[in-house]
Structures are given as C-alpha cells and as structure tokens.
Design a protein around this motif. Structure first.
Motif, PDB file in Angstrom:
ATOM      1  N   VAL A  87      33.859 -41.697  32.442  1.00  0.00           N
ATOM      2  CA  VAL A  87      35.089 -42.457  32.269  1.00  0.00           C
ATOM      3  C   VAL A  87      36.280 -41.650  32.771  1.00  0.00           C
ATOM      4  N   LEU A  88      36.245 -40.371  32.495  1.00  0.00           N
ATOM      5  CA  LEU A  88      37.352 -39.524  32.940  1.00  0.00           C
ATOM      6  C   LEU A  88      37.476 -39.563  34.460  1.00  0.00           C
ATOM      7  N   MET A 108      28.955 -56.725  42.799  1.00  0.00           N
ATOM      8  CA  MET A 108      28.142 -55.539  43.041  1.00  0.00           C
ATOM      9  C   MET A 108      28.180 -54.560  41.864  1.00  0.00           C
ATOM     10  N   ASN A 109      29.311 -54.523  41.175  1.00  0.00           N
ATOM     11  CA  ASN A 109      29.501 -53.473  40.171  1.00  0.00           C
ATOM     12  C   ASN A 109      28.992 -53.834  38.783  1.00  0.00           C
ATOM     13  N   TRP A 110      28.911 -55.129  38.476  1.00  0.00           N
ATOM     14  CA  TRP A 110      28.466 -55.493  37.127  1.00  0.00           C
ATOM     15  C   TRP A 110      27.130 -54.858  36.755  1.00  0.00           C
ATOM     16  N   PRO A 111      26.133 -54.883  37.606  1.00  0.00           N
ATOM     17  CA  PRO A 111      24.848 -54.317  37.170  1.00  0.00           C
ATOM     18  C   PRO A 111      24.905 -52.814  36.903  1.00  0.00           C
ATOM     19  N   ALA A 112      25.954 -52.142  37.420  1.00  0.00           N
ATOM     20  CA  ALA A 112      26.028 -50.701  37.200  1.00  0.00           C
ATOM     21  C   ALA A 112      26.459 -50.367  35.785  1.00  0.00           C
ATOM     22  N   LEU A 113      27.144 -51.310  35.137  1.00  0.00           N
ATOM     23  CA  LEU A 113      27.648 -51.017  33.791  1.00  0.00           C
ATOM     24  C   LEU A 113      26.519 -50.694  32.808  1.00  0.00           C
ATOM     25  N   PRO A 114      25.473 -51.536  32.707  1.00  0.00           N
ATOM     26  CA  PRO A 114      24.403 -51.190  31.776  1.00  0.00           C
ATOM     27  C   PRO A 114      23.743 -49.852  32.112  1.00  0.00           C
ATOM     28  N   LEU A 133      30.816 -50.367  44.452  1.00  0.00           N
ATOM     29  CA  LEU A 133      31.985 -50.328  45.336  1.00  0.00           C
ATOM     30  C   LEU A 133      33.219 -49.844  44.600  1.00  0.00           C
ATOM     31  N   GLY A 134      34.255 -49.563  45.382  1.00  0.00           N
ATOM     32  CA  GLY A 134      35.572 -49.320  44.809  1.00  0.00           C
ATOM     33  C   GLY A 134      35.666 -48.027  44.036  1.00  0.00           C
ATOM     34  N   LYS A 189      36.093 -50.942  29.916  1.00  0.00           N
ATOM     35  CA  LYS A 189      37.440 -50.993  30.460  1.00  0.00           C
ATOM     36  C   LYS A 189      37.568 -50.077  31.668  1.00  0.00           C
ATOM     37  N   SER A 190      36.832 -48.967  31.659  1.00  0.00           N
ATOM     38  CA  SER A 190      36.942 -48.063  32.797  1.00  0.00           C
ATOM     39  C   SER A 190      36.316 -48.692  34.048  1.00  0.00           C
ATOM     40  N   PHE A 191      35.343 -49.573  33.870  1.00  0.00           N
ATOM     41  CA  PHE A 191      34.813 -50.324  35.016  1.00  0.00           C
ATOM     42  C   PHE A 191      35.747 -51.488  35.354  1.00  0.00           C
ATOM     43  N   ASN A 192      36.180 -52.158  34.308  1.00  0.00           N
ATOM     44  CA  ASN A 192      37.005 -53.370  34.379  1.00  0.00           C
ATOM     45  C   ASN A 192      36.591 -54.317  35.498  1.00  0.00           C
TER      46      ASN A 192
END
Lengths: 325, 241, 509, 525
Positions: free
Chosen positions: D411-412, D492-498, D371-372, D514-517
C-alpha cells in the motif's frame, strides 16, 4: 434524626446527584469530543447537543430485531445501560463518598465494567451476522488485555493508600499532592489512560466514526441494534467513557472533588464537585479528541502491543510503588 | 533543598528513566528513539544535579552539565543521524517549484516484529533488577539507595534491547540504555566516580557510539540496504562455526 | 627475543633508574606518550617512511621502557608512581609492559608492509596501531581501576577500525560484533567497579586505587564487594577472550590484518587478563578470594573445551589460531585459579611465550594468505616445499604454539599441571590434559596438512604484488621471537624477576 | 502510410489489421506476445450472420518493458466466426487478460471460448435470462427488447475454503457510504484473509450498446459519463479512436491541451484518493486537507472547461478550454499534497499501517497484465504516455511526465507512487500551460473532414489516471457508430486485488481496496 442517619442520607443524595450529573453530561462529553475533532479538521461540527438529540430520536423509535435474534437482543442493551449507570454511581466523579453497602471497591468496579463488556459482546454475537461476530471477537480480545491493566494500575495507586476502594484513593491523592507526581503514580495513570482509550473504543484502538464495517470493533457489535435498544447501548457506552475519563481526570487533578468528610458531603461541596468534574472531564475530553486527531488507527495486530505496553507500565507502577515510592 | 524534596526529585527522575526505557522497548521500527533517549539523558543529568545539590558537591553540577550535553543531546542525535548516503541523491531543485517543497520519497521502513515478548521480558527484568539490587540498597542509604534498582533495571532492559535489536540502530539504543543504567547506578550508589574516570568514560562512550555509527553505515554499504535504523543485522551470517 | 636483546640496554637504564627518582616516572611517561607521539607523527608528517616504521618504533619504545622499568622495580625496588598516583608501575605492570613491547615488536616488525604504507589508508592503519599500543600501555600502568577501564575500552575503540580494515562484508560484520560485545562486556566491568566503589564509599574511604585497596584493606560490605569484583572480573574476562564471553574473538581475530590479529591475540588478551589478575588479588585481599577463583577456573576450563571442540572442526587457518588463543587464555585462567607460586610463575611466562609465538604465527598466516590467496585450511598444501620461506617459519610457530619441546609452552604447561596437582586440582588438571591433547591432535593435523606433503599444482603463474612482498618480507623478527619463546623459559636470571611479579599478585607458596 | 513527409512518427500509431483463422489464432497471439506485445483488448462485433472478433495487441515504444529499439506497434488479429458455430480456441493460457475478455464476449455475444480453464460467468448474473446475449445482433427495435429477468436463484460459485477455524465474511453488494455495488466474500482464519472473491457487474448499464447508432460527435457525451472520475480519459480514448477511424488529424495545440487536461484529471483524483487512504487509517486530519486540495482542483477544473470534472474539454477532432489553468493554483495544490503526504509519511502509526500491507508481487502483476499506478507500484514500468504517445514528445514541454515506479508492491508503494505522480503532473501542467500561453505549437491545419467510404475502425490508447485505457471504435458506412468497445484499466486490475490480499488481515481490506481504487462503473459497462 440522628447524625448517623443524616450522614447516610447525605451520602445517598450525593450518589444520586453524581449519577444524574454523569447521565446528563455523558452525551455532552461525546458532543465535545466530536466537536473538537470537527474544529481541528476545519469543519463546523454538529454542535454539542447532537448526541442528546440522537438519543431522544432513537428512544422514541421501536426497536427492530434481526431475524434469528434471541432474548439477548433486548436484555443485553439493558445490561449495558445498567452497568453504565452502576459505574456512574460507584466511581468517584462528583464525590468520593459512597454508601457503605455499595462498596466502590476496585474489584467491584472492574467486575461491573466486565459485565457491560460481556453483554456488549453477546449482543454482537446474537444476530449471528458476520460483522457482529467479528466485532465481538475483537472486542473481547481487547477486553481480555485491558481489564488486567486496569486492575493493576488502580492497584498500584492503592498501595500508598492501603485501600482498594476508589474513593479513598482519590482522597489520598488530594491529601498528599506529592503522590500525583510520584513515579509509580505517573506510570499507573499513564497505563490507566491507555486502558481507558482501549476500553472505550477510541483511536488508536478503534475508530468511532468509521463507516468501514471490516475495520470496526465497537460499531460492528451494534450494527443490528436499533431504536430504544440502540439508545440504551449508546448511552451505556457513553456512560462508561465519561465515568472512566472522569476517573482519570480525578486521579490526575484530584482537586475539587467532594470528599466524604464527617457525615457526608455538604451541598456547597457537592456543587463545587459537580462544577469541578464537568470542567475536568470536558478538559480531558478536549485533550483526548485532540490527541485522536493527530493519531492514526493502529494495525489490529499492533493493538495487543499497545495494551501489553500499558500492562507493563501498570506492572512497573506496582513494583515501582514498592521500589521508588 | 530538603532531603524530602531531594528524595522526591530522585524518585521522579528515576521513574522517568524507567518510563523512557520501557518506551524504547515499546517503540515500533518507524518511530525515532531520539526523544526518549534525550529525556532519559536529561533525567540522568537531573539526577546528578539533584545529588550534587543534596550532597553539596559543586563538581557534580559540572558533571551534570557534561552528562546533560552528552547523553541528552549529542548521543541521541548521533544515534538517529542517518548516514548521508541513505538520503539518496538530492534532486536538483526544479525551477518551477518553491524550494521548500521536497519531492516525496518512499520512506525505507519495514514492519517490525511484535514487541510483546520484549515488553513482558522488560517487566520481568525490572523485578530481577529489584532483587539483584537489594544487597546494594542495604549499603547505600537514603533516597538514592531507594531508587538504585532503576539503574539495574536500565542495565538489564538495555541488555535485552541490545540482544533482541535487529538493526544497528536498535542495538545502539540498547547500548546507550545499558550505559545510562550503569551511569545511573554509579551516581545513585556512589555520588559519581572520580572526575578523571567520569571524563574518560564519557569520552569512551562517545567514541564507541561514533565507531558503531560508522560501522553501521559501512554495514549498510556492504549489505546494500539503507533502511533507517540500519541493515537487518540478521543478515550478518557470514562468520560462524 | 627482544628481552634478551635489550637486556644490556635495560640494565644500563636500570642503573640510572636507581640514581634519581626522576628517571622512573619519566620512563612511564615515555612508554605512554611514545606510541601516542608516533601516532601524531604519522598524522602530521604523512611520509611513507614514517608511516612504514612508526608502529615498530612505538613498540620498541614500549619494550625498552618496559624492560628498564621492570629491572628497576623488580627484586625489591619500589614501585614507580606518577601523575598523582593514577599511574603506578609495580613488577606486574613492568612485566606486562615487557610482554606488550616484545610481542608488539614481533607483530609490527614482522608485519612491515611497504605496500600498505604506500596505500591511501596506510597512515590510518599505523596511527591506529600506535594508539592501540598507547591504550594498552595505559591499561597496564594505571593504578586507578577506573583509568584501567577507560584504557581497556580505548583498546576496543582503536582496534574497531583495524578489525574492519580489510573492508567487505565479513570484516565489517566482525568489527560490529567485536565492538558491540566487547563494549558491553567491558561495560559490565564498569558496573562492577561502580559497585566496588560504592562498597568502599560505604566503608568510609571511596577509592578505586588498586594499591590503596590492597594496602588499606577497607572493611567493605562483602556482598556488594563480591558482586562488584565478580562483575568486574567477568567484564574484563570478556575482553580477555574467556568462554563463554568469547564469541567476538574468532571473528575479530580472523578478519583483522595479520599483524593486528597478532597484537590482539598476543597482547590485548594478556593486558585484559592483567586487569583480571588485579581484580583477583583484590578479591583475595578484601574477601576470601573464592568467587573470582571459581570464575576463573570455570571460565578457563570452558575456554579449553570450546577451543578443543572448535579447533578440531575448524576449516579456516586464522580462526583456528584464534581458537588456539582461547585455549591458551583458558590455560592462563586455570593457572591463575590454581594460584600457587609455581602456577603463577608458569602463567606469567606462558603469557609472554604465547604472545611471541602467536604473533609470529599470525604474521606468517598473513603471508600464507598473501601467497595462497586463502586461509582455508583445505586449500593450502605443502607449504614447506612450495614456499619454504613461509612454510618453515609457519611450521615452527605452530609447533611452538602446540607446546612441543623445545617450546617454552611445554615447560609452562608442565609446570601448570604440576602446580595444579600440588594444590589439589587433580581433576581439573586431568580435564586440562585431555583437552590439550584434543587441541594438539586437531591443530597438529591441520598444520601438517598445510605445511608438509606435496604442494598443490601451481595455479596462476603470475604472483600478485602482495605475494611477492610476503615472500621477501623479513624473517628475522619471527625467528627471534620463536627463539625467545623457546629459550626464555630456561633463562634462570628471570627467576628473581618472576618472584617479585608473583608477589604482586599474591601467590601462595 | 501517410504520404505527407513528417519529421516525427505518425501519432497516434495506426492499427495494422491482420486476418487470422481459428487454427492459427493461438500461434499468432503467442508470436505477438513473445514479440513484446501486450493484450490490450478483445473486441467482438456483429457482422452479417457472424461475430467478428478482433484481438488487439500493442507493443510499447522502446521503454524498459519493451524490446529495445523496436518501435511502437499496434496489431489487430481479426477472426470471424459464424453465429451457428460460435466458438474460438481459448487464449486464456497465453494471456490472463485475454481469458477474461473471452469470458466477457461469451456472456455478451455467446461466442464460446473452447477449453477455457475458468469457464465461469463473468458479466452475466444468474438472473439474466438464459441464452440471452445483450450485445448479439444489430441494434434494432427487436434486439433492444429486454426480456424479463428472473430471480437470482443459483448462487454464485464461491470457492469454499475448508479447514479448522475458517469462516466467511460476506460484504456488500450494498455498502455503508457512497460506494458502488460489489460483493466480497472473505474466507478468513482469525483475522487473516485466506481468500477473497469479488463479485462485480451488479449495474450493467449497456453503455456500449448505447453508443451504437450515434454519430461520433454525439458519442462524446456518453464517453464522458462512462466513469465519472475519468471523464477526460474515456473521452480522449474515444476521440482518438474516432479520429483514427475518420482519418482526422488533430492540431498540435489541441493535442497539448488534451495532455494537459489528462494531467489535471490525474491530479484531482490522486489528491482525493490519497486523502481517502489516510482516512482509512483514521488519520482524518490529512484527509480533510487533501479533500480541500481536491475541491480547489475541481474549482480550477471548472474554470478550465466549465465543468468540475473536466467534461466538455475533449471533442472528436480537437480540444477546447475556456481558459488555461491558473499556474499558481496548480503549484499550490501540488505543494499542499506533497506537504500532507510528507506529514503522513513521517507519522510512525500511519507508516506502520501502509508498509508491507497487501503486497502485489511483480510476477503476479506482470502475469495478470495489471496497469497504471498499481503496476508501477509493483515494479512494472508501464505508462502509455511514453509507450503509446498521442502527442509528439518534442511538443511536450520537458517530455511526458516521468512515471514513478516502486518495486515493493505494498500500500505504501501505491501511496507514494501516486503522490509522486501528482508532483509530476503538476510540473507538466505548469510547463504545458506556459507553453500554451506563450502561443505554443501553432494550430496546424484544422480537422479534415474525411467522410468514411466504408466501415472504418480506430483505436484510442490513453494513460488515464487509473492506467492504460482503450477504446475501439467501429464507424459504419453511414458515418454512425457501429460498435464501441471500452476497456477501463479496472477491468485488468480487479483480479489483482484478491491476489494482493492473501495474508492481509481483514481490517486492512478497506485500506488495500482504497489503495487500488478500481472503478466499478468503468468495469461494468
């Protein structure tokens, strides 16, 4: 007392004075770097004295050692500090004079640097923590790329002098200012400056003020150190920084340094030398900190590129010193 | 100007050219080649002027001016000039925003390849240039002959840049470094070719760069990418045997 | 063809030529400025008729002036010198002018296209072709090698957009590669010229004037001069399409519009090779001549090899013709390397005949593309029966290129082999013969598949406008050029002229 | 539903509740998903002798992601399972977020998702007492007794990566700097991350339980504190949910004020995070400037609602501001952000760090229901301001802030998307302030206090600064909160980080993170 012995004594006095000056000034230099950065960023800053206060505070504290650490944990800080002190004595900062039995030869200086580097690397590995190992691995990778550059750059500078000792190189530049702007010399100094930035773990190679363990190089290795050990490691690192910065400053602006002359440098020359090196180093510290403010940290995998570039510059300086003088 | 001063100046300017060539090889994909190219062009112009003073040939001052304008200003500007299309549709300035604030757009960059092999190669090429220029330095005496290998080195480094450049801009940069190398060789070895030829050569170089810029933007259009520095030329694979 | 046609005219001009010293330089300027003025006219007038014929007019001017100049300077006439010695027409320059004019006339006349003239970009096309011609003329008539260099680079600039004229990915790709490789190659030539200049400067007399170098023979430093001459020859050889610097050629020649392909294959290569010949002469005069000769021999044989390998596996008609050009330039280079009078004479005739035949064939290939919509060899069948107005001339052109009698190329190739054997290049000639045979088989097979045999069942019943235009385009230029290509070699009156040209480039007996 | 004829759609759209059975559940969910719905949340709720599950799905209003022409729709599939036989068929294979909600419910309520492909603990750390489900059972003196916690003996099942040269770097849960707790386990070869596993839920505060028994008005204070940086987002979602449950109609003017507060919150968070991202590449100069901008915005916030983090602005049934924001300050802040961002983007070294780092591909983003700005930076155009509006678009000056979408997913992309969102938010704030200052939409009839006649439920959907944020509120017959389910976009977004970290290098992790934060507090309730 014969003239020869008097000269010898004067040289020893000069070297001791030089070492003391560097040790006293090194934490101030770090203070200057931090203060300049703070001012650029619009902060008040911690003041020039803070590194000294930190050192004193740490020196009073008993070191705690991580479980599983070995004798390295307390030997390595001593070695790091010792190599820093030796560098301060050998490298011409206040004076180009050096005792005959302690050759300030290029190869000796680089070896001393390397001893400190390796000790620091071992210190990082010793506790067996993930961060320390990570930092050591990065640190030694960078060192492996930096040392040849330092060797090559100083060698390029030594070609016109015909001596690989640092004292005569600086004196040679003082005697013939044309050399300072000669292309080979310029290339060599640029290469050396980049190598010094990498060697002393400054931006863009390392960020000395980060709290993010995963990005650290130098800081990661000293995470497990504390108290007096940490003070020794920090002072040793600061000494390296100061000495190398002062060396670059002396190569770019050789004026003011106390030359060996006949029978060792006199007191007025030494006094001038102290003032000159403090001013020069502080100025180069301001330049370095300012440059850091306007730079970002390189991607770790870009660091070898930067260092290869500086190596190529040093290499060109060597070829250039034969080709275009 | 004494001959010592002249030779020192020649050496310094030649060293500057070499340094900028290395910087151009060193540069990442996101940094502009304009600065180093301009410095290189001005160093070349300075070289011409020094030779003109040393040899007492006023016509070389004119040539120095020409070289300075062309290689110091015009060509570096041309190389970094983005095709107007790549700037994207200009957003109409909203009334509630000061005109100075432009909207943020994602810069179209890609992460480049490692420059380490190219840099090391450039170092090797300088040595090759030194060896190759030896017979010529025998013929050309004086300070200019001493610096002559720099011209050769620029030719070789430029060639390497051209051969390894993946984008139209990097190939153009390589071409210009190569051309600067030839010009450096010409001025150092001969004090400049006849003026007519010099004018013709300058015109040709200018036109070639213009043509390549236009072709570069056509490639961007045809291959549908507007990265600064041009489309990845590795995409040019339609024609082969 | 045109040479035969214009012979009386040229003879008349030549008569006036000897009458006064003004006529010769004037002719040079006319040859140089004529095409440039044509370009200017197109830009200024923008009339459809002007756009249509300007390049044909420019070619005719070059041909007429060239013929007249050649007649004037050959057979012992003095070279025409003008512009303070920068421009100089000797028999070689005159001959190359004739080649430029004749081939350009074939290509432009055969490539007349009212459709293109009507189009928005037609004016740009014609302007660039005229400027291209002017640049080639300058390259031929310049005496100063620096000016020659500028002109050769000028041909790259003027043809860059012609190569990319069709637009689309392939055309811009070809144009990009062409400009980059050709500019770099020619840049190397300039480095060579600079070194040559440095050598002459060290010898006390800085000059890039070809005639002064040949006549004064300054005592140059052999190493530097050899480096310079080798680099110069290498650079110009890039533009002449010699392997291994040929990479740009198949792309550029296959993507350019057909008449431009014809011009580039037919004359641009010859013009660039003219510069190589001058460098070779300098090498022979200033040094021992071994270096450039070796370069030419190796480059020539390598070109033949590359062409042989790639012609056999080629699937595209225009690329095949491009490789055929590489093959012929290889032959020319070998002939120049052999270097005796017979070889050089054969080489000169070969340049002209190949130019005429190649221009004709490219023009016909353009019409094949217009009618069939493709240049893929596998997709074209039985042209002779389906479109005889295209199939028959195309077949004739291809047969001429292949060197089947009565093609002039048969005679020149035979003469080359004889000359080579006489000068002790037996092994090279053996290689040449084998590779020629391979090319012959490879190209012959493709041509036969395309022209003879049963045509493919008709696809779309409605021919495109371009196809209609191609089917009704004039055949006269092609017919005349091919006739000339077959008859020229037999024309004995040329012998004297050829002798004087050969003398310029110094054929040993 | 409503009998009053209104010009626009009924906003926010009410939820259609539809009972289902264990047998039909999977088919029903699949049908809704195929019809363009996305899984918003799965809520469990105590019922007498049973656990009532609600699968809430919603379809965006038009929008590029939704089927064209189809209007907004919110559906809740309800299913009761007895506590004695507490299991449901898993929908993890149909919806990735659905599978995560099932695990959360299993830990907190003890309802077993049968055949779940990834049946590991989610919320419950190993030192929690066995068979203790903190949310199960009505709130009472008995259930509120927390049993003794044991030691964390059984290790968290990190997947071990084998192979030559693979080593592990454990980081956290206690970090340097003021960062919430989270443990990251990196499996690394050289400097390249092969796999990263994040273990969160170190600070379970029982927020959802704390809501129970409060009146809806009392709940506002708690909602403001769920995640400090998202005070408006959480409060607004809570208020919307309560209003739907209580049948309150919010005046147009108050709705516009809410939208304005939401954008103010977005601005100060984005400004701070943009600075932190630049700080992580050691471009400290840009960071201090952006923190200065943030401080200015916080002071502006204080002048608007009396609290620097905009607490006190949103209440159930309306919104209050002390003063309208100073338009000049908002403009200046946006201009400053744009200026610093542009300086950073013209910096080749900064650019080289940001570009192509930690790429989250579009397919992964869609599959994981991200999301977001994270989703929008990966080319997924989701924005609840447009998809699930709570204010009539006609009342919005210039329409809702346009979502910024980028397709690169690095990240950009996240950096520039957020910078563009600051611009859009500032434009909206300025426009909305001007409308409100000039009288704006007239305050319609005040909130009608409609005492609920039984158990009532409501859903609130808000595009908070991190992304789509939902609250699901159940008000009991006594008018007190019986259950509040909070879903922060971080869940919802935490699992996308790995996923994004694969093939990223270790020193780039802080930058990618940090770019996900993501929020720790919003995730761990």
């Amino acid at each position: 007392m014969s003239g020869e012995v008097a000269g010898e004594v004067r040289v020893v006095v000069a070297v001791v004075l030089q070492t003391v000056v560097v040790v006293v000034a090194a934490p101030f230099l770090v203070g200057v770097l931090r203060q300049v950065r703070a001012r650029w960023e619009g902060r008040v800053g911690q003041g020039l004295l803070q590194p000294w206060r930190d050192l004193v505070k740490l020196a009073r504290k008993e070191p705690l050692q991580a479980s599983g650490s070995t004798v390295v944990a307390w030997v390595a800080p001593v070695v790091v500090l010792g190599s820093g002190l030796l560098l301060a004595a050998l490298v011409p900062t206040v004076t180009t004079a050096g005792p005959a039995r302690l050759p300030a030869d290029l190869f000796v200086v680089v070896s001393v640097l390397l001893v400190g580097t390796v000790a620091l690397g071992l210190l990082g590995l010793d506790a067996g923590s993930a961060f320390g190992g990570m930092g050591s691995s990065r640190h030694l990778t960078i060192a492996a790329l930096v040392e040849p550059t330092v060797l090559l750059a100083v060698y390029a500078l030594s070609v016109p002098v015909g001596s690989t000792a640092l004292g005569p190189i600086v004196e040679g530049r003082l005697a013939d200012p044309g050399r300072v702007v000669a292309p080979a010399g310029v290339l060599a100094v640029v290469a050396l400056a980049i190598a010094v930035v990498a060697e002393t773990a400054r931006i863009p190679v390392d960020n000395p003020s980060t709290h993010l363990e995963l990005t650290m190089v130098h800081e990661a290795m000293v995470l497990e150190s504390s108290g007096r050990d940490l003070a020794a490691v920090e002072l040793g690192s600061w000494l390296r920084l100061s000495v190398l910065l002062a060396l670059v400053a002396n190569l770019v602006v050789p004026w003011g340094v106390a030359t060996a002359g006949d029978g060792g440098p006199g007191l007025p020359a030494l006094a001038l030398g102290v003032v000159a090196v403090v001013v020069k180093t502080a100025a180069s510290g301001v330049v370095l900190a300012t440059a850091e403010v306007f730079m970002a940290k390189l991607r770790l995998f870009r660091v070898p590129e930067l260092l290869t570039g500086s190596f190529v510059l040093a290499f060109l300086a060597v070829t250039g010193s034969y080709v275009i003088g | 100007m004494s001959s010592g001063d002249a030779s020192q100046a020649v050496a310094l300017l030649a060293g500057l050219e070499l340094l900028t060539a290395v910087l151009l090889a060193w540069r990442g994909p996101a940094s502009s080649p304009r600065g180093p190219l301009a410095v290189q062009g001005f160093a070349l112009a300075g070289l011409v002027a020094v030779i003109g003073v040393a040899e007492g040939e006023p016509v070389l001052w004119l040539v120095a001016l020409l070289v300075g304008v062309l290689k110091g200003v015009v060509l570096p500007t041309l190389v970094v000039r983005r095709p107007s299309r790549a700037a994207g549709p200009a957003a109409p300035p909203a009334a509630d925003r000061p005109a100075t604030v432009r909207p943020v757009v994602r810069p179209a960059v890609v992460r480049g390849r490692s420059r380490v092999p190219l840099l090391l190669g450039a170092a090797g090429l300088v040595v090759v240039a030194y060896l190759a220029a030896r017979p010529v330095t025998r013929v050309v005496t004086g300070a200019t002959g001493q610096a002559l290998p720099v011209g050769f080195a620029l030719v070789l480094v430029g060639f390497a840049l051209l051969a390894t450049g993946r984008r139209s801009q990097s190939q153009l940069v390589g071409f210009l470094v190569l051309d600067n190398g030839i010009a450096t060789t010409a001025f150092l070895a001969t004090g400049g070719v006849p003026l007519v030829v010099e004018l013709g050569v300058s015109l040709d170089v200018l036109l070639v760069v213009l043509v390549l810029q236009v072709l570069g933007s056509r490639i961007d259009t045809a291959f549908g990418a507007g990265a600064p520095g041009g489309t990845d030329l590795d995409q040019l694979r339609e024609l082969h045997d | 063809m045109a040479a035969v046609l214009t012979a009386p005219l040229a003879a008349g001009l030549a008569a006036g030529f000897t009458a006064g010293p003004v006529v010769g330089p004037a002719l040079v300027w006319v040859a140089l400025l004529g095409p440039a003025l044509c370009a200017l006219a197109v830009l200024l007038l923008r009339r459809r008729a002007v756009v249509l014929v300007a390049d044909v007019v420019a070619s005719s001017v070059v041909l007429l002036c060239g013929g007249a100049l050649l007649a004037g300077v050959a057979d012992g006439g003095a070279a025409v010198v003008t512009a303070g010695g920068l421009l100089r027409v000797d028999p070689l320059a005159g001959y190359l002018l004739v080649v430029v004019g004749a081939v350009a006339l074939t290509a432009t006349w055969g490539g007349l296209s009212p459709g293109r003239a009507r189009s928005r970009r037609g004016g740009r096309y014609t302007t660039l072709v005229c400027l291209f011609l002017a640049a080639m003329v300058l390259a031929v008539v310049a005496d100063d090698l620096g000016v020659t260099w500028v002109a050769v680079e000028g041909t790259t600039i003027t043809t860059a957009f012609l190569v990319g004229f069709a637009g689309g990915r392939r055309a811009v790709e070809a144009a990009w590669k062409y400009v980059v490789l050709a500019s770099v190659g020619v840049g190397i030539a300039f480095l060579g010229l600079v070194l040559l200049y440095a050598a002459t400067r060290a010898a006390g007399d800085p000059t890039l004037s070809w005639v002064r170098l040949v006549t004064d023979r300054p005592a140059v430093d052999p190493t530097v001069a050899r480096m310079g001459l080798l680099l110069a020859a290498l650079g110009f050889a890039t533009k002449a399409g010699l392997a291994p610097m040929h990479a740009w050629l198949p792309d550029a020649h296959s993507q350019a519009p057909a008449p431009v392909s014809g011009l580039m294959s037919g004359v641009l290569l010859a013009v660039a090779f003219g510069a190589v010949l001058r460098i070779q002469r300098l090498d022979a005069v200033l040094l021992d001549g071994a270096a450039v000769r070796t370069l030419l021999l190796v480059g020539g044989l390598l070109s033949l090899l590359v062409a042989a390998v790639l012609v056999v596996t080629q699937r595209d008609l225009k690329r095949m013709l491009a490789y055929s050009s590489i093959e012929h330039m290889g032959l020319v280079a070998v002939a120049a390397a052999v270097g005796n009078r017979l070889a050089l004479a054969a080489m000169l005739v070969h340049l002209l005949v190949h130019g005429l035949a190649k221009a004709s064939t490219f023009v016909m290939a353009g019409r094949v593309l217009a009618v069939e919509g493709t240049t893929a060899i596998a997709d074209v069948h039985g042209l002779v029966r389906s479109a005889p107005r295209i199939g028959i001339p195309f077949l004739a052109g291809a047969v001429t290129l292949l060197g089947l009698p009565p093609s002039g190329l048969f005679l020149t190739e035979a003469a080359l082999v004889v000359a080579g054997l006489r000068s002790g290049y037996g092994w090279a000639m053996a290689i040449v013969l084998v590779l020629l045979l391979v090319v012959f088989v490879g190209m012959g097979r493709a041509v036969i598949a395309m022209t003879l045999g049963a045509p493919a069942p008709a696809g779309s019943s409605e021919p495109a406008a371009a196809a209609t235009e191609a089917l009704s385009a004039p055949l006269a230029p092609v017919a005349l050029a091919l006739a000339a290509a077959c008859l020229l070699a037999l024309a004995t009156p040329l012998a004297g002229t050829l002798d004087s040209v050969v003398a310029v480039i110094g054929g040993a007996p | 539903m409503s009998a009053t004829p209104t010009a626009g759609p009924v906003l926010p759209q009410p939820v259609l509740s539809r009972p289902t059975t264990r047998e039909a559940l999977r088919a029903d969910v699949a049908a809704l998903l195929a019809d363009g719905h996305r899984m918003l949340l799965v809520v469990a709720e105590n019922a007498p002798g049973a656990v009532r599950l609600g699968y809430v799905l919603a379809r965006p209003d038009g929008g590029p992601e939704g089927p064209s022409g189809a209007g907004e729709s919110r559906v809740e599939l309800t299913l009761e399972v007895s506590t004695d036989d507490a299991w449901v068929p898993t929908i993890a294979d149909l919806s990735y977020p659905g599978g995560r909600f099932e695990r959360e419910i299993r830990d907190l309520f003890g309802v077993e998702p049968r055949d779940h492909p990834l049946p590991r603990r989610l919320v419950r750390h190993a030192h929690w007492p066995r068979a203790w489900h903190p949310l199960l059972g009505e709130r009472s003196a008995q259930t509120d007794v927390v049993p003794d916690f044991g030691e964390d003996l059984s290790a968290f099942p990190f997947l071990e990566v084998g192979g030559d040269g693979v080593y592990e770097i454990p980081v956290g849960p206690v970090h340097a700097g003021l960062i919430e707790p989270g443990h990251f386990r990196f499996s690394v070869v050289g400097e390249t991350i092969v796999r990263m596993k994040a273990r969160l839920w170190y600070v379970h505060r029982g927020v959802e339980r704390l809501f129970e028994g409060r009146t809806p008005d009392d709940g506002v204070v708690l909602a403001e504190r769920i995640s400090g940086d998202t005070a408006v987002g959480h409060t607004l979602a809570y208020a919307l949910a309560c209003e739907e449950a209580l049948g309150l109609v919010v005046p147009q003017r108050d709705r516009l004020v809410r939208a304005l507060l939401l954008e103010l919150e977005r601005m100060h968070n984005h400004a701070a995070d943009l600075g932190m991202i630049l700080n992580d590449v050691a471009f400290g100069l840009a960071n201090v400037h952006l923190q200065r901008v943030r401080e200015n915005l916080l002071r502006l916030n204080e002048s608007v609602t009396g609290h620097r983090l905009l607490r006190g602005g949103v209440r159930v049934g309306g919104a209050d501001v002390v003063a309208l924001p100073d338009v000049g300050l908002v403009r200046a802040a946006a201009a400053d952000v744009a200026e610093v961002v542009r300086l950073a983007l013209e910096h080749p070294m900064v650019l080289d760090r940001l570009v192509a780092t930690a790429v989250l591909g579009r397919e992964d983003a869609v599959r994981m229901g991200v999301l977001g700005y994270v989703a929008r930076a990966s080319g997924v155009d989701v924005d609840a301001r447009r998809d699930h509006p709570f204010v009539d678009p006609a009342a919005l000056p210039g329409g809702p802030p346009a979502p910024a979408v980028d397709s690169e997913g690095d990240v950009l992309a996240r950096f520039t998307v957020r910078a563009r969102e600051v611009e859009a938010s500032a434009r909206f704030v300025v426009a909305a302030t001007e409308v409100l200052a000039s009288g704006g939409p007239r305050a319609s009839a005040g909130p009608q206090s409609a005492a609920p006649r039984g158990i009532a439920r409501g859903l609130g959907i808000v595009e908070a600064w991190r992304g789509l944020l939902c609250h699901r509120v159940t008000v009991g017959a006594d008018g007190r909160l019986a259950r509040v389910k909070v879903v922060d976009p971080s869940f919802m977004n935490w699992p996308a980080l790995p996923v994004a970290l694969a093939d990223t290098i270790v020193p780039d992790f802080p930058l990618a993170n940090k770019s996900f934060n993501q929020s720790y507090a919003g995730n761990d309730l």
